[in-house]
Design a protein around this motif. Structure first.
Motif, PDB file in Angstrom:
ATOM      1  N   PHE A 165      73.132  50.252  27.258  1.00 58.41           N
ATOM      2  CA  PHE A 165      72.368  49.222  27.954  1.00 58.41           C
ATOM      3  C   PHE A 165      72.117  49.569  29.415  1.00 58.41           C
ATOM      4  O   PHE A 165      70.991  49.466  29.903  1.00 58.41           O
ATOM      5  CB  PHE A 165      73.085  47.868  27.853  1.00 58.41           C
ATOM      6  CG  PHE A 165      72.917  47.199  26.522  1.00 58.41           C
ATOM      7  CD1 PHE A 165      71.725  46.586  26.184  1.00 58.41           C
ATOM      8  CD2 PHE A 165      73.941  47.191  25.597  1.00 58.41           C
ATOM      9  CE1 PHE A 165      71.549  45.985  24.950  1.00 58.41           C
ATOM     10  CE2 PHE A 165      73.789  46.585  24.357  1.00 58.41           C
ATOM     11  CZ  PHE A 165      72.584  45.974  24.032  1.00 58.41           C
TER      12      PHE A 165
ATOM     13  N   PHE B 236      68.003  49.640  30.227  1.00 56.72           N
ATOM     14  CA  PHE B 236      67.450  48.832  31.315  1.00 56.72           C
ATOM     15  C   PHE B 236      66.632  49.605  32.355  1.00 56.72           C
ATOM     16  O   PHE B 236      65.608  49.107  32.826  1.00 56.72           O
ATOM     17  CB  PHE B 236      68.567  48.053  32.026  1.00 56.72           C
ATOM     18  CG  PHE B 236      69.200  46.990  31.169  1.00 56.72           C
ATOM     19  CD1 PHE B 236      68.482  46.361  30.158  1.00 56.72           C
ATOM     20  CD2 PHE B 236      70.516  46.606  31.361  1.00 56.72           C
ATOM     21  CE1 PHE B 236      69.060  45.380  29.366  1.00 56.72           C
ATOM     22  CE2 PHE B 236      71.109  45.622  30.579  1.00 56.72           C
ATOM     23  CZ  PHE B 236      70.378  45.014  29.574  1.00 56.72           C
TER      24      PHE B 236
ATOM     25  N   LEU C 126      62.256  49.671  27.084  1.00 56.08           N
ATOM     26  CA  LEU C 126      62.275  48.205  27.076  1.00 56.08           C
ATOM     27  C   LEU C 126      61.049  47.657  26.357  1.00 56.08           C
ATOM     28  O   LEU C 126      61.137  46.671  25.613  1.00 56.08           O
ATOM     29  CB  LEU C 126      62.325  47.674  28.508  1.00 56.08           C
ATOM     30  CG  LEU C 126      63.680  47.771  29.211  1.00 56.08           C
ATOM     31  CD1 LEU C 126      63.520  47.503  30.703  1.00 56.08           C
ATOM     32  CD2 LEU C 126      64.675  46.793  28.608  1.00 56.08           C
TER      33      LEU C 126
ATOM     34  N   CYS D 136      63.472  43.798  34.401  1.00 56.60           N
ATOM     35  CA  CYS D 136      63.656  44.506  33.120  1.00 56.60           C
ATOM     36  C   CYS D 136      63.759  43.501  31.975  1.00 56.60           C
ATOM     37  O   CYS D 136      62.816  43.304  31.207  1.00 56.60           O
ATOM     38  CB  CYS D 136      64.874  45.421  33.188  1.00 56.60           C
ATOM     39  SG  CYS D 136      66.382  44.661  33.820  1.00 56.60           S
ATOM     40  N   VAL D 137      64.896  42.812  31.874  1.00 51.74           N
ATOM     41  CA  VAL D 137      65.067  41.787  30.844  1.00 51.74           C
ATOM     42  C   VAL D 137      64.050  40.664  31.040  1.00 51.74           C
ATOM     43  O   VAL D 137      63.511  40.106  30.081  1.00 51.74           O
ATOM     44  CB  VAL D 137      66.500  41.218  30.878  1.00 51.74           C
ATOM     45  CG1 VAL D 137      66.654  40.076  29.891  1.00 51.74           C
ATOM     46  CG2 VAL D 137      67.511  42.311  30.567  1.00 51.74           C
TER      47      VAL D 137
ATOM     48  N   VAL E  93      60.747  41.417  29.403  1.00 48.76           N
ATOM     49  CA  VAL E  93      60.824  41.497  27.943  1.00 48.76           C
ATOM     50  C   VAL E  93      61.017  40.112  27.337  1.00 48.76           C
ATOM     51  O   VAL E  93      60.295  39.711  26.415  1.00 48.76           O
ATOM     52  CB  VAL E  93      61.975  42.427  27.498  1.00 48.76           C
ATOM     53  CG1 VAL E  93      62.180  42.346  25.984  1.00 48.76           C
ATOM     54  CG2 VAL E  93      61.677  43.864  27.899  1.00 48.76           C
ATOM     55  N   MET E  94      61.965  39.352  27.869  1.00 52.49           N
ATOM     56  CA  MET E  94      62.331  38.063  27.286  1.00 52.49           C
ATOM     57  C   MET E  94      61.557  36.885  27.880  1.00 52.49           C
ATOM     58  O   MET E  94      61.384  35.862  27.224  1.00 52.49           O
ATOM     59  CB  MET E  94      63.829  37.819  27.474  1.00 52.49           C
ATOM     60  CG  MET E  94      64.710  38.890  26.896  1.00 52.49           C
ATOM     61  SD  MET E  94      64.613  39.006  25.096  1.00 52.49           S
ATOM     62  CE  MET E  94      65.470  37.500  24.630  1.00 52.49           C
TER      63      MET E  94
ATOM     64  N   CYS F 141      64.538  48.393  37.127  1.00 52.76           N
ATOM     65  CA  CYS F 141      65.583  47.371  37.100  1.00 52.76           C
ATOM     66  C   CYS F 141      66.195  47.229  38.489  1.00 52.76           C
ATOM     67  O   CYS F 141      66.370  48.223  39.205  1.00 52.76           O
ATOM     68  CB  CYS F 141      66.644  47.783  36.085  1.00 52.76           C
ATOM     69  SG  CYS F 141      68.155  46.787  36.091  1.00 52.76           S
TER      70      CYS F 141
END
Length: 452
Positions: A130, A135, A141, A213-214, A217-218, A245
């Motif tokens: 991860f 990341f 990603l 980063c997250v 994506v989310m 990130c």
């Protein structure tokens, strides 16, 4: 004393000159110098509230960190546990009369621990995957995002849930899957070939935006709302493709070398801009603290300090530069949760509340202990699920029953609070502050188009 400790004592990899911290970049003595162990921090600490144990209190952790520097303790499992049990929520610094930077000490101590006691086996492999292999790499990603979208839209998600195959995973991961938001196309990918996203009206200024980063994506829909609100209010938006990130998760995990690498990349990516807009509290707080990673490099430290002045949370930026107040009513009762790294980390409290109150029809209901940690703390709810759940339960007890929405400014908090809503049979919608402002603008535009 463990074999590992004996090995380190015989052949120290680097002498920092600070007790039993054997590597460079040890905890800063100046940060604990003003701590008099008065106990004003105790009531603010979520882990002390849950355990009642001194080593899991801010002053207890400061004492342990100082004791290692004085050569009274070793860097071992007994030291590691309380340091990594900390949520790094910064509430103790807010409560401290002397402003002792406990969060900074915790992160520096974690850096020493991870060099002395690196993760191995399955935990080490997962951490490397991860933090190093996923990341920092946007293409990977994006691939993950595509797989998650396929999982959601193909019917696979419904089938796995219906057949209970999901239950082969640990319960806390099952809970997280159950509240996973709809995954959409990342904003950074969508605007890859767009040099400037122009303001909808007259341009007041140009800003750069961290997509994360997250986050991208989310929560790409929140990134989209951020762009909509910025352009609506006269800002040309640029999304540098070489950004990466922010490094917060790496620094929280003790991987300060990787944190420095990512910080350098972001500082280079955003070097030509006067403002860097961030919509995630944890990312913004990390980027404003990049200088902490370069204490032993005067040149980079100065550059990082200059860079931190450019970084601005979206709510603070709108509050200071001005924004169009919506003219249509949203008609909702809402409460606000202070993300730790927004309230305690950056001192941003009233600005997002003012934005919400400027939306007609929004009835704001006060949340007691609104700046109390929800238990997300980056990936703490994955690495320390039992403590995270206990902290979440305490948080949910303070959420008013008669509200329809809970607003906040951090994606990790949004996932954690969504889990709390589901787990405790609540029905509130979790929203980012900038989302509600964007929805009000959209509703206003639809009404105007209908009238025309």
């Amino acid at each position: 004393m463990s074999v590992r400790e004996l090995d380190l004592k015989q052949e120290p990899p680097c002498t920092s000159g600070l007790g039993n911290y054997l590597w460079s970049d040890p905890p800063d003595e100046k940060k604990w110098a003003d701590c008099v162990h008065c106990g004003m921090c105790l009531e603010s600490c979520p882990t002390y509230e849950q355990t009642g144990q001194e080593q899991h209190s801010p002053r207890g952790r400061v004492h342990l960190i100082k004791s290692v520097a004085e050569g009274k303790l070793q860097v071992n499992e007994q030291f590691m546990d309380p340091v990594f049990q900390c949520l790094d929520c910064r509430a103790c610094t807010t409560a401290c009369p002397a402003d002792v930077d406990v969060g900074g000490l915790i992160e520096e101590a974690r850096g020493q621990i991870r060099q002395a006691m690196p993760l191995t086996g399955v935990k080490g492999a997962i951490s490397k995957f991860f933090l190093h292999d996923l990341f920092p790499h946007q293409n990977r990603l994006n691939t993950l995002g595509s797989l998650l979208r396929f999982y959601q839209k193909s019917g696979m998600q419904k089938a796995i849930r219906k057949t209970k195959l999901i239950n082969v995973m640990p319960q806390h991961l099952v809970d997280m899957e159950s509240i996973m938001p709809e995954v959409k196309e990342p904003v950074k990918k969508k605007y890859k070939d767009v040099k400037v996203i122009k303001a909808t009206g007259e341009t007041k200024q140009e800003v750069a935006m961290l997509t994360g980063c997250v986050m991208d994506v989310m929560f790409s829909d929140i990134n989209e709302s951020t762009i909509n609100v910025l352009t609506r209010n006269g800002n040309d938006v640029i999304i540098p493709q070489n950004q990466t990130c922010c490094g917060a998760l790496h620094v929280h995990a003790g991987d300060r070398d990787m944190g420095r690498k990512l910080a350098k990349q972001n500082m280079e990516a955003f070097k030509d801009f006067d403002k860097v807009i961030v919509n995630a509290a944890g990312c913004g707080c990390m980027m404003k603290e990049y200088a902490e990673l370069f204490k032993e490099d005067p040149e980079m430290h100065a550059k990082a300090e200059e860079f931190s002045e450019k970084v601005e949370d979206i709510s603070k930026f709108l509050h200071e530069t001005g924004y169009e107040k919506p003219k249509v009513e949203m008609n909702t009762r809402i409460t606000y949760h202070d993300a730790c790294h927004l309230a305690h980390g950056q001192g941003i409290r009233q600005q997002p509340r003012d934005i919400l109150l400027d939306i007609p029809g929004v009835d704001m209901v006060h949340m007691p202990n609104s700046d109390r940690c929800c238990g997300s703390a980056g990936i703490y709810n994955i690495t320390n699920p039992e403590m995270a759940n206990a902290v979440l339960e305490s948080k949910m007890e303070n959420v008013p029953d008669d509200v329809e929405m809970i607003s906040m400014g951090n994606p990790g908090c949004m996932l954690q609070m969504a889990m709390g809503v589901q787990k405790y049979g609540r029905n509130q919608k979790i929203v980012h502050t900038v989302q509600l402002l964007d929805w009000a603008y959209q509703k206003e535009d639809l009404i105007r188009e209908g009238e025309e």
